[in-house]
Enzyme design. Structure first.
Site, PDB file in Angstrom:
ATOM      1  N   HIS B  68       0.846  -1.212   0.000  1.00 44.87           N
ATOM      2  CA  HIS B  68       0.000   0.000   0.000  1.00 44.87           C
ATOM      3  C   HIS B  68       0.869   1.245   0.000  1.00 44.87           C
ATOM      4  O   HIS B  68       2.088   1.159   0.075  1.00 44.87           O
ATOM      5  CB  HIS B  68      -0.980  -0.017   1.171  1.00 44.87           C
ATOM      6  CG  HIS B  68      -0.353   0.015   2.528  1.00 44.87           C
ATOM      7  ND1 HIS B  68       0.277  -1.066   3.089  1.00 44.87           N
ATOM      8  CD2 HIS B  68      -0.252   1.010   3.448  1.00 44.87           C
ATOM      9  CE1 HIS B  68       0.721  -0.740   4.282  1.00 44.87           C
ATOM     10  NE2 HIS B  68       0.430   0.510   4.527  1.00 44.87           N
ATOM     11  N   HIS B  70       1.476   3.781   2.060  1.00 44.34           N
ATOM     12  CA  HIS B  70       2.125   4.441   3.204  1.00 44.34           C
ATOM     13  C   HIS B  70       3.650   4.405   3.038  1.00 44.34           C
ATOM     14  O   HIS B  70       4.206   3.417   2.576  1.00 44.34           O
ATOM     15  CB  HIS B  70       1.730   3.758   4.511  1.00 44.34           C
ATOM     16  CG  HIS B  70       0.401   4.247   5.023  1.00 44.34           C
ATOM     17  ND1 HIS B  70      -0.389   3.491   5.839  1.00 44.34           N
ATOM     18  CD2 HIS B  70      -0.246   5.415   4.827  1.00 44.34           C
ATOM     19  CE1 HIS B  70      -1.478   4.180   6.126  1.00 44.34           C
ATOM     20  NE2 HIS B  70      -1.414   5.350   5.525  1.00 44.34           N
ATOM     21  N   ASP B  72       6.041   3.998   5.050  1.00 44.50           N
ATOM     22  CA  ASP B  72       6.820   2.937   5.695  1.00 44.50           C
ATOM     23  C   ASP B  72       6.726   1.629   4.898  1.00 44.50           C
ATOM     24  O   ASP B  72       7.311   0.622   5.279  1.00 44.50           O
ATOM     25  CB  ASP B  72       6.428   2.750   7.168  1.00 44.50           C
ATOM     26  CG  ASP B  72       4.973   2.365   7.354  1.00 44.50           C
ATOM     27  OD1 ASP B  72       4.157   2.722   6.492  1.00 44.50           O
ATOM     28  OD2 ASP B  72       4.644   1.728   8.370  1.00 44.50           O
ATOM     29  N   HIS B  73       5.999   1.669   3.803  1.00 44.36           N
ATOM     30  CA  HIS B  73       5.914   0.496   2.923  1.00 44.36           C
ATOM     31  C   HIS B  73       6.418   0.774   1.501  1.00 44.36           C
ATOM     32  O   HIS B  73       6.716  -0.155   0.769  1.00 44.36           O
ATOM     33  CB  HIS B  73       4.473  -0.029   2.882  1.00 44.36           C
ATOM     34  CG  HIS B  73       4.045  -0.596   4.202  1.00 44.36           C
ATOM     35  ND1 HIS B  73       4.018  -1.937   4.458  1.00 44.36           N
ATOM     36  CD2 HIS B  73       3.687   0.022   5.355  1.00 44.36           C
ATOM     37  CE1 HIS B  73       3.643  -2.134   5.723  1.00 44.36           C
ATOM     38  NE2 HIS B  73       3.433  -0.957   6.282  1.00 44.36           N
ATOM     39  N   HIS B 157      -7.519  -1.186   5.452  1.00 50.83           N
ATOM     40  CA  HIS B 157      -6.413  -0.324   5.909  1.00 50.83           C
ATOM     41  C   HIS B 157      -6.414   1.054   5.250  1.00 50.83           C
ATOM     42  O   HIS B 157      -6.694   2.040   5.905  1.00 50.83           O
ATOM     43  CB  HIS B 157      -5.069  -1.017   5.716  1.00 50.83           C
ATOM     44  CG  HIS B 157      -3.924  -0.262   6.319  1.00 50.83           C
ATOM     45  ND1 HIS B 157      -3.848   0.027   7.664  1.00 50.83           N
ATOM     46  CD2 HIS B 157      -2.816   0.298   5.760  1.00 50.83           C
ATOM     47  CE1 HIS B 157      -2.751   0.721   7.897  1.00 50.83           C
ATOM     48  NE2 HIS B 157      -2.121   0.902   6.772  1.00 50.83           N
ATOM     49  N   ASP B 178      -0.309  -4.194   5.674  1.00 47.52           N
ATOM     50  CA  ASP B 178      -1.152  -3.755   6.787  1.00 47.52           C
ATOM     51  C   ASP B 178      -2.601  -4.022   6.402  1.00 47.52           C
ATOM     52  O   ASP B 178      -2.979  -3.805   5.256  1.00 47.52           O
ATOM     53  CB  ASP B 178      -0.962  -2.257   7.042  1.00 47.52           C
ATOM     54  CG  ASP B 178       0.433  -1.957   7.591  1.00 47.52           C
ATOM     55  OD1 ASP B 178       1.151  -2.925   7.920  1.00 47.52           O
ATOM     56  OD2 ASP B 178       0.789  -0.772   7.690  1.00 47.52           O
ATOM     57  N   GLU B 203       1.189  -8.818   9.462  1.00 45.54           N
ATOM     58  CA  GLU B 203       1.558  -7.707  10.341  1.00 45.54           C
ATOM     59  C   GLU B 203       1.024  -8.004  11.737  1.00 45.54           C
ATOM     60  O   GLU B 203       0.083  -8.801  11.898  1.00 45.54           O
ATOM     61  CB  GLU B 203       0.967  -6.397   9.825  1.00 45.54           C
ATOM     62  CG  GLU B 203      -0.559  -6.312   9.901  1.00 45.54           C
ATOM     63  CD  GLU B 203      -1.048  -4.992  10.513  1.00 45.54           C
ATOM     64  OE1 GLU B 203      -0.407  -4.519  11.472  1.00 45.54           O
ATOM     65  OE2 GLU B 203      -2.079  -4.476  10.046  1.00 45.54           O
ATOM     66  N   HIS B 414       6.198  -6.425  11.499  1.00 47.47           N
ATOM     67  CA  HIS B 414       5.543  -5.144  11.732  1.00 47.47           C
ATOM     68  C   HIS B 414       4.873  -5.105  13.102  1.00 47.47           C
ATOM     69  O   HIS B 414       3.667  -4.941  13.224  1.00 47.47           O
ATOM     70  CB  HIS B 414       4.507  -4.924  10.614  1.00 47.47           C
ATOM     71  CG  HIS B 414       4.120  -3.480  10.413  1.00 47.47           C
ATOM     72  ND1 HIS B 414       3.200  -2.842  11.195  1.00 47.47           N
ATOM     73  CD2 HIS B 414       4.519  -2.563   9.511  1.00 47.47           C
ATOM     74  CE1 HIS B 414       3.046  -1.593  10.778  1.00 47.47           C
ATOM     75  NE2 HIS B 414       3.849  -1.400   9.767  1.00 47.47           N
TER      76      HIS B 414
END
Lengths: 834, 599
Positions: B68, B70, B72-73, B157, B178, B203, B414
């Site tokens: 996705h 975000h 952090d991904h 998410h 996530d 996660e 995660h």
């Protein structure tokens, strides 16, 4: 250390040592270590510990604590390492027996905490930092650390295992740098005990039947020869090279990848000067490894500055083998000597190519990439077989597209494997692009153009393949020879262009945005480089490409709109966008300026607006005809639009444009007061300075300032000076400093320091600085502007802006405060994320 | 021994930058390529040198999958593809492909603007990186190459978030990214079919938490906003461009309409249009309610929410402003915060996580005197609230997903080590599967027993069916045939067909056996006795007495001969083919018992 930090430190140490107080953010401990590294680099660690006893206390408490988190334990080990890196501080910590307790058997090493990779990693990193002096070496020997490091080389964590290998190299280097400096005897008895132990361990590992152990030893040696510069490394190689050579006797060769790395590392070091046997080992390795394994070694050898010709020939042969096999397999009839000068292809390479699809694709991609990397290097083999390589690249591409049908069995099988393979297509197109740097026979170039056209036309080509095809085409077009006697494209290239443009036209209508964008990028580059060449102009104007490009200003995809802006801007610069302005169509060119202004004002995305600003800046700089008509009006309109833009890059680009305008008006940066120079002579044709005589007589600063006031450049720049985005403020500051420097030596034409206009401007600026930017400045008098410019502390502002805007937050005080403040408020958000 | 290997380079026992390497049947896949917002040096990206060590990235990795948008991904993606040099395919869903560059661009701007970083990826690099993306649809099986295939499942998410199944032959891994197992205002719940992967990588952000109903948090949020606005205060909600902001906008929009509130709501300029555009474009990715009502009214076309202009911040009276960036670390949100912080009537609501060093982090940890540039001290008198709207599955949800997918093994990423430990035990107890939780850099190796697909020929199946037995999944039965391995395929065919296909001649193989009988009569008579005996015993078989004196039962041949040394003993020579092995053995044992006495 800052007194405020010293004040906060005891409380923080207490928190860190308290297992009931978890540290919220995992970056805090890292940042804290960074800070201690900086502090100790700047001063005495011993003094630091003496002045802040809480630090040693923290280390003791950490050791005593039973249920401390592995993160804190790891942190403490690393922290102790930082302090103990200075020998006096090391002695100080030794007196308290702290170091053996942290790094020895009695410490975490023997406890349950050791199961956490973070602790093992902290232990290694702590020792790595600590090992800087002879006392550290003795300590390592005394506490048996080296044996632990040996075992950690096989750790389940890649990070720990790798760090253990690095640490071994560091210790070896440290040991050899000491009393044994300069020695290169391979005799172990001459070496310090610690070094002997490590070298014996490496020897044992090299003889091991377990591949992981061999790999570890090879990796350690690779680092040794890559990083250590002492003469002792030559002795080490003399001692270990027989063991390394013995690996080649095994089938298959163990840890081949690491072996290649090691041999190349040795070849790049000072060893070859003392050991000519290395070349023999390299030659043997080339012949023992599989074609896939040997490729990187061959490339590495060919990149070496100095190595025997025979070895280079052997290495080059290995890189050429896969392509030679392809050429041979695809040949319809016996042709001229191929890549290997008629020598028979290597059966092993042919086997690899045919054994499975993945092996074939892997080997071909490697060969194509390696040869592509080699092509531009000065040390590439000479003679470089340009024509056969071109033939090979074209053949590979044709096999991938299925447009050749080899009659041989092997060719048929290759074709079945490669047809539709995007990975090979991408690699081959990159390679083909790289080959454009060399000349080729006419026939080959025709084939290149034909295969590129085939790919650009093919509905099977993926967007990435098309992008690469466009890039390769551009490279070939730009490197194609010019017609003798003039700078125009040669007839063959022109013919190709005429065939290419309808294809480009089609691609600009692709449903895939990536393809439309790649097409526009290609067009922009082509126009930039060939816009003045008659052949190109003719072909382009005869096509619908310019019209389509203009239509793409309305594309639903913002990336494409931005590329269309750049492309149309470029086309317009070369008067390629529409038929030249004629009495019947006077507004044909003008409309693009209006259209781009509309994009700047109305596009909801930043990319197209940024692109417009870049085009406008270029137009102003180069004296674009439409801009030259009325530069003042142009700049005024653009700045007005840019000042309202929500994207700081557009505003920053607006300042760039303003700076170009200033340069044209007042002379470039670095030159003296414009009053002293006649403006029109310094300015390029078609720019404002040429237009100025009509507006106002040049030569006086007042007139220039009047112009700047009329285009509201000052309002734009002052507003930008207090922009919430730092780069905008910085750029504005630079611009105003430039302006002030230009104007100051001439003195102020009118002393307006006390006029009501100045007071009002200053009051407005103060409000702007406070964040209230609603009120406009209104029309400014040049005198007032200069007075305001002198009153603002621009230098001070520049210094403040030069620091990153989070420098306060990044400060150690901020870090300590944040860590302390976070204690106890780790409620719901402790495990939160995005 | 075939195996699956998993090495987290990030998200192993932490909630940072997700980046997990999976090796399955010789194929290497990178799952997510995230960055850590808390660092501004190399540490923000995963350490890719562990991959580059294995040779060229593009040769080593078969593909990258992004779950996705975000950061952090996906935040390290342009760095990985354009600066480290990965040139292969990147897979993500269409909404992720559309939204990713916006967030990357936002972050790039912050890095350049705030931190003054010059060595950062450029806009052009983001675009070039996005050109390498191959968009995937939900439940569409995408063939990465001949052997490797991937399939996306809905993850909730955020818009476009997906779980991915990665399959090579019969071995498979599912990576959840996530996910959220409960629907929210604009998104549905995650779902996966019973795909029984060898490994489920999930996660575990809320590994030990059972989260309260989101409704409570929503009520709380609305109450706080309402109270502030009622008393004439201003509410600042720092958000990232897309994602949670839209959820909160829907919430406020509905509430404003219901309560007939007049205070203006603003959203950072340009973002409302952008968000609207994407949500409209990807309406199938939203929840059922939004999809159903979309035709009458698009939930993302807000009546009350207007675009924000810098000048509005100074306007008197109450208002609500959504401004970027979300951690109050630069730009517009920080500028508004500085203006409003001194008034106790105002409120700032932080709807998400803030990294250390940001103003967001400071005020959340209770600091009220903030040092700003130029030694200025900003006193924060406004109210500060934290409300987590992050949409992750809680412990119950994670267990539910494990139950749904029925994996053979589970691997947790995660999350925090301690919490993972708890969940690991729970999963192992409840589902009787192995559960792993590697730290970053640790490799988990799972041996697998790949099932090899074998095609059965129609002829063989028909023959089996002709025996009258219908196939029954609960009663497996033996099927005899010849296994042919040809062109990397396995097929089970009848032996006749195998011979024909392979062009081989049939060899007859007969088993022989001698049975000694005490019988003084002549050989012919003994043969007749054998015939009679077998005829009476083997009623279902065809027993024949041939003119040459021998007896046959199916393919079994029995001949009687005199014993060379003992005239009172006859030797029965029994021979049979391998097809009648069972009958042949039976007959032999029968004859060994002797013949019945003549009556």
């Amino acid at each position: 250390m800052d007194p405020e930090c010293s004040r906060l430190l005891p409380a923080l140490c207490a928190v860190l040592a308290d297992p009931r107080q978890p540290v919220a953010d995992d970056t805090c401990l890292e940042k804290l270590l960074d800070w201690f590294t900086t502090v100790t680099a700047a001063g005495s660690s011993l003094l630091l510990l003496q002045e802040n006893p809480c630090l040693v206390e923290l280390l003791f408490r950490v050791l005593k604590s039973q249920d401390l988190s592995s993160r804190i334990l790891s942190f403490s080990l690393r922290l102790a390492g930082i302090f103990a890196a200075q020998e006096d501080c090391f002695q100080y910590l030794q007196q308290g027996e702290l170091l053996p307790m942290l790094f020895g058997e009695v410490g975490p090493l023997g406890g349950a905490a050791w199961t956490a990779p973070a602790v093992r990693s902290g232990w290694i990193q702590g020792l790595r930092t600590l090992a800087q002096h002879p006392s550290a070496l003795r300590f390592l020997a005394a506490c048996g650390a080296v044996d632990t490091i040996f075992s950690l080389q096989g750790d389940s964590s890649l990070f720990v295992a790798s760090a253990a290998g690095q640490l071994l190299v560091h210790i070896l280097d440290l040991a050899m740098r000491g009393p044994a400096r300069g020695r290169c005897s391979p005799q172990a008895c001459d070496w310090p005990a610690c070094a002997q132990k490590i070298v014996c361990h490496i020897e044992d590992s090299l003889c091991s039947i377990a591949t992981p152990q061999v790999t570890q030893a090879l990796n350690v040696l690779t680092t040794v020869f890559g990083h250590c510069r002492g003469l002792w490394t030559q002795g080490l190689w003399v001692r270990l090279s027989p063991l390394v050579a013995r690996l080649l006797e095994k089938d298959p060769v163990p840890a081949s990848h690491s072996l290649v790395d090691l041999l190349l590392s040795v070849a790049r070091s000072s060893v070859p000067s003392s050991d000519r046997g290395l070349w023999e080992t390299l030659a043997q390795t080339l012949s023992h490894l599989s074609p896939t394994q040997a490729g990187p070694l061959a490339l590495g050898i060919l990149k070496l500055q100095d190595c025997p010709q025979a070895l280079r020939t052997q290495a080059f042969g290995i890189l050429l083998q896969p392509l030679a096999c392809v050429l041979e397999a695809a040949a319809q009839a016996p042709g001229p000597p191929g890549l290997l000068g008629g020598a028979a292809g290597d059966p092993m390479t042919a086997d690899t190519l045919l054994c499975s699809k993945s092996a074939c694709v892997g080997l071909l991609c490697c060969a194509l990439t390696h040869l592509g990397l080699l092509q531009p290097l000065p040390q590439r083999p000479s003679p470089w077989p340009q024509a056969p390589l071109l033939g090979a690249a074209v053949t590979v591409l044709r096999l991938c597209s299925g447009s050749v049908a080899p009659t041989s069995d092997v060719g048929g099988r290759l074709c079945a494997i490669l047809v539709g393979c995007g990975r090979v297509q991408r690699a081959a197109l990159d390679f083909l692009g790289a080959l454009s740097q060399g000349a080729g026979p006419q026939e080959s170039v025709t084939q290149v153009f034909s295969v590129l056209l085939e790919y650009l036309m093919s509905p099977e080509s993926s967007s990435m393949v098309l992008k690469k095809a466009f890039q390769a085409t551009l490279r070939w077009l730009l490197s194609s020879p010019k017609t003798p006697g003039c700078c125009d494209l040669d007839p063959r290239t022109q013919l190709f262009l005429r065939e290419l443009l309808p294809v480009l036209q089609k691609r600009l209508c692709s449903p895939c945005w990536e393809v439309r964008d790649s097409g526009l990028e290609f067009l922009t580059q082509m126009t930039r480089h060939c816009g003045g060449q008659a052949g190109f102009r003719q072909a382009l104007l005869a096509s619908e490409v310019p019209e389509l490009t203009k239509q793409l200003l309305q594309d639903p995809e913002s990336y494409v709109r931005a590329s269309a802006v750049t492309a149309t801007g470029q086309l317009s610069s070369w008067a390629l966008l529409a038929a030249p302005a004629s009495p019947e169509r006077p507004g044909a060119q003008q409309s693009l300026l209006v259209e781009l202004l509309h994009v700047l004002c109305a596009d909801s995305e930043g990319f197209p607006r940024r692109a417009v600003m870049q085009v406008f800046t270029e137009w102003l700089r180069d004296g674009h005809a439409d801009v030259a008509e009325d530069p003042e009006r142009f700049v005024a309109r653009v700045l007005q639009a840019a000042s309202r833009d929500p994207d700081w890059e557009v505003r920053a680009q607006g300042l760039e444009l303003a700076l170009v305008f200033l340069g044209q008006l007042l002379g470039p940066r670095g030159s003296h007061c414009p009053c002293a120079v006649a403006l029109p002579e310094t300015a390029p044709p078609g720019t404002l300075a040429q237009a100025l005589p009509e507006a106002a007589p040049p030569g006086t600063l007042a007139q220039a300032l009047q112009v700047l006031c009329r285009v509201q450049l000052f309002e734009f720049a002052f507003r930008a000076l207090f922009d919430c985005d730092r780069p905008v403020a910085q750029k504005s500051c630079d611009l105003l400093l430039f302006l002030r420097a230009k104007a100051a030596p001439c003195g102020s034409p009118q002393e307006a320091g006390d006029s009501p206009n100045v007071a009002s401007v200053e009051a407005t600026l103060q409000r702007w600085q406070a964040g209230e930017q609603g009120q406009p400045l209104g029309y400014l008098e040049p005198g007032a502007v200069m007075a305001v410019l002198r009153s603002i502390d621009l230098e001070g502002l520049r210094d403040t802006l030069a620091e990153s805007s989070d420098h306060v937050e990044k400060s150690p005080q901020s870090l300590l405060q944040d860590m302390l403040a976070a204690v106890g408020v780790l409620g719901e958000n402790e495990a939160d994320c995005y | 021994m075939p195996e699956i290997r998993v090495t987290p380079l990030g998200a192993g026992q932490d909630v940072g930058r997700s980046c997990i390497l999976v090796s399955i049947a010789g194929k290497n896949v990178m799952l997510d390529c995230g960055m850590h917002m808390g660092f501004s040096d190399d540490r923000r990206f995963p350490d890719f040198s562990y991959i580059t060590r294995s040779g060229r990235l593009t040769d080593f990795l078969d593909c990258v999958i992004i779950s996705h948008f975000h950061l952090d991904h996906c935040g390290a993606l342009p760095y990985f593809s354009e600066m480290v040099g990965y040139d292969g395919p990147i897979y993500m869903t269409q909404p992720t492909q559309a939204i990713c560059p916006i967030l990357l661009e936002d972050y790039r701007k912050i890095a350049v603007d705030k931190k003054g970083e010059a060595n950062f990826f450029t806009s052009q690099m983001i675009k070039d990186c996005m050109k390498k993306v191959v968009a995937v649809h939900l439940h569409q099986t995408v063939q990465v190459d001949d052997e490797l295939e991937i399939k996306a499942y809905y993850a909730g998410h955020v818009l476009g978030a997906a779980m991915f199944q990665i399959k090579v032959g019969s071995e498979s891994v599912v990576y959840t990214g996530d996910y959220n197992m409960t629907p929210d205002r604009h998104l549905g719940a995650a779902w996966i079919d019973k795909c029984r992967p060898n490994l489920l990588i999930t996660e575990s952000t809320y590994a030990t938490t059972i989260r309260d109903s989101k409704r409570c948090r929503e009520r709380d949020f609305l109450k706080k906003v309402h109270e502030t606005v009622e008393r004439g205060g201003k509410v600042l909600i720092p958000v990232f461009a897309l994602g949670r902001a839209q959820e909160l906008c829907i919430l406020l929009e509905t509430f404003w309409e219901r309560m007939d509130l007049k205070a203006p709501i603003y959203f950072s300029t340009g973002l409302t249009e952008k968000a609207n555009h994407y949500y409209k474009l990807f309406i199938p990715w939203t929840n059922q309610k939004i999809r159903k009502t979309f035709v009458q009214r698009n939930m993302f076309e807000f009546k009350h929410i207007k675009a924000f202009d810098r000048a509005f911040a100074d306007s008197p009276g109450p208002m609500v402003v959504f401004a970027t960036p979300g951690m109050l670390h630069a730009g517009q949100s920080l500028q508004i915060f500085r203006k409003w912080a001194g008034n106790e009537k105002n409120m700032v609501i932080m709807p998400g996580y803030c990294v250390q060093g940001t103003v967001g982090h400071k005020i959340l940890s209770g600091q009220r005197k903030l040092e700003m540039e130029g030694r200025q001290v900003l006193e924060v008198k406004m109210q500060v609230e934290y409300m987590s709207f992050s949409a992750h599955a809680d412990a119950k949800g994670i267990m539910q997903l494990v139950g749904q997918a029925e994996p053979e093994n589970v691997l947790l990423v995660h999350g925090e080590a301690k919490k993972m430990e708890f969940l690991k035990q729970k999963i192992e107890q409840e589902f009787r599967v192995s559960c792993y939780m590697p730290a970053n850099g640790e490799t988990v190796t799972l041996p697998t027993s790949p099932s090899i697909p074998v095609g059965v020929s129609l002829g063989l199946l028909k023959r089996e069916m002709a025996q009258g037995l219908l196939p029954d999944a609960k009663k497996p039965r033996l099927l005899h045939g010849t296994l042919i391995m040809k062109d990397s395929n396995f097929r089970l065919v009848s032996s006749e067909q195998a011979l024909k296909e392979l062009g081989l001649a049939e060899h007859q193989l007969r088993f022989t056996c001698r049975v000694h009988l005490h019988d003084t009569r002549k050989e012919q008579e003994t043969a007749v006795r054998v015939y009679s005996h077998l005829k009476s015993v083997l009623k279902d078989h065809c027993v024949q007495h041939l003119p040459d004196g021998s007896v046959t039962v199916e393919s079994i041949l029995i001949q009687a001969a005199a014993h060379s040394e003992d005239p009172g003993t006859k030797v029965l020579l029994v021979s049979w083919t391998y097809q009648d092995e069972e009958l042949g053995s039976y007959l032999t044992s029968l004859l060994k018992k002797g013949l019945p006495q003549a009556s």
